[in-house]
Motif scaffolding. Sequence first.
Motif, PDB file in Angstrom:
ATOM      1  N   MET A   1       0.810  -1.185   0.000  1.00 30.67           N
ATOM      2  CA  MET A   1       0.000   0.000   0.000  1.00 30.67           C
ATOM      3  C   MET A   1       0.863   1.263   0.000  1.00 30.67           C
ATOM      4  SD  MET A   1      -3.116   0.607   0.086  1.00 30.67           S
ATOM      5  CE  MET A   1      -4.418   1.557   0.561  1.00 30.67           C
ATOM      6  N   LYS A   2       1.989   1.203   0.744  1.00 29.94           N
ATOM      7  CA  LYS A   2       2.883   2.349   0.767  1.00 29.94           C
ATOM      8  C   LYS A   2       3.497   2.594  -0.608  1.00 29.94           C
ATOM      9  CE  LYS A   2       4.261   2.297   5.554  1.00 29.94           C
ATOM     10  NZ  LYS A   2       5.355   2.257   6.488  1.00 29.94           N
ATOM     11  N   SER A   3       3.814   1.529  -1.308  1.00 31.98           N
ATOM     12  CA  SER A   3       4.405   1.709  -2.656  1.00 31.98           C
ATOM     13  C   SER A   3       3.383   2.305  -3.626  1.00 31.98           C
ATOM     14  CB  SER A   3       4.947   0.395  -3.191  1.00 31.98           C
ATOM     15  OG  SER A   3       3.912  -0.540  -3.348  1.00 31.98           O
ATOM     16  N   LEU A   4       2.128   1.938  -3.498  1.00 34.05           N
ATOM     17  CA  LEU A   4       1.087   2.512  -4.343  1.00 34.05           C
ATOM     18  C   LEU A   4       0.922   3.988  -4.021  1.00 34.05           C
ATOM     19  CD1 LEU A   4      -1.090   2.026  -6.474  1.00 34.05           C
ATOM     20  CD2 LEU A   4      -2.659   1.483  -4.614  1.00 34.05           C
ATOM     21  N   PHE A   5       0.988   4.328  -2.732  1.00 30.86           N
ATOM     22  CA  PHE A   5       0.889   5.720  -2.318  1.00 30.86           C
ATOM     23  C   PHE A   5       2.056   6.538  -2.876  1.00 30.86           C
ATOM     24  CE2 PHE A   5       1.733   9.114   0.780  1.00 30.86           C
ATOM     25  CZ  PHE A   5       0.556   9.830   0.634  1.00 30.86           C
ATOM     26  N   LYS A   6       3.269   6.000  -2.777  1.00 28.20           N
ATOM     27  CA  LYS A   6       4.447   6.689  -3.316  1.00 28.20           C
ATOM     28  C   LYS A   6       4.345   6.873  -4.824  1.00 28.20           C
ATOM     29  CE  LYS A   6       7.710   5.189   0.211  1.00 28.20           C
ATOM     30  NZ  LYS A   6       8.875   4.384   0.503  1.00 28.20           N
TER      31      LYS A   6
ATOM     32  N   MET B   1       3.412  10.483  -9.414  1.00 25.08           N
ATOM     33  CA  MET B   1       2.654  10.834 -10.616  1.00 25.08           C
ATOM     34  C   MET B   1       2.062  12.234 -10.503  1.00 25.08           C
ATOM     35  SD  MET B   1       2.847   8.419 -12.814  1.00 25.08           S
ATOM     36  CE  MET B   1       1.458   8.463 -13.867  1.00 25.08           C
ATOM     37  N   VAL B   2       1.545  12.598  -9.332  1.00 25.14           N
ATOM     38  CA  VAL B   2       0.964  13.933  -9.118  1.00 25.14           C
ATOM     39  C   VAL B   2       2.041  14.999  -9.278  1.00 25.14           C
ATOM     40  CG1 VAL B   2      -0.096  15.432  -7.372  1.00 25.14           C
ATOM     41  CG2 VAL B   2      -0.960  13.116  -7.708  1.00 25.14           C
TER      42      VAL B   2
END
Length: 193
Positions: free
Chosen positions: A1-6, A11-12
């Motif tokens: 989940m942390k990698s998806l958040f990073k 991307m933003v």
Amino acid sequence: MKSLFKLVVLMVVLISFASCQENSRPNYQYFPDMYESVGYEAYGEADFLPDGMEAKLPADGSVARGHKPFDIDGSLEGYDLAKATLKNPLDSTTIDSPRGGQLYDIYCAVCHGKKGDGKGILVTREKILGVPAFDDPGRALTEGSVYHTIHYGKNVMGSYANQLDEEERWQVVDYVMQLKSELGGSQTVKDSI
């Protein structure tokens, strides 16, 4: 989940940098004169030319692109020199008799006739008079004299240097010499003009 958040945060950040960039002009100018050039009017006065001159003359001895200078002048002495010394530079592999015949029909036959007998359509309609045949004994046609006449013109005949390039002129010269031999004219140089 942390990698998806990073990954989403990355991307933003990248999208925000890309959206802030202005693409209408470059970020730097390597050669500013290429981006902001001065628009000069053709044949207009320019401040870099002396005394309000509109254009500069070419350098002495310069030759226009695609032009091969003809070193023999257009005088009677030049005609005699060409008659005595000038030879066709095209060899048997580059001479194209059908093409020479086509060029002759386009530019010459209207006065000199299809057979070189001096009876072209303008002569038969009496628009011009006195076009001699190629086998006329008073004329000593050589390759050089024919080329010189095509290049500079002679008497009433004007120059065809603008209509025929050098190679085409030599093709026509070869065809004229063929017509002369078909009419029974000798290809030897005579002393008379």
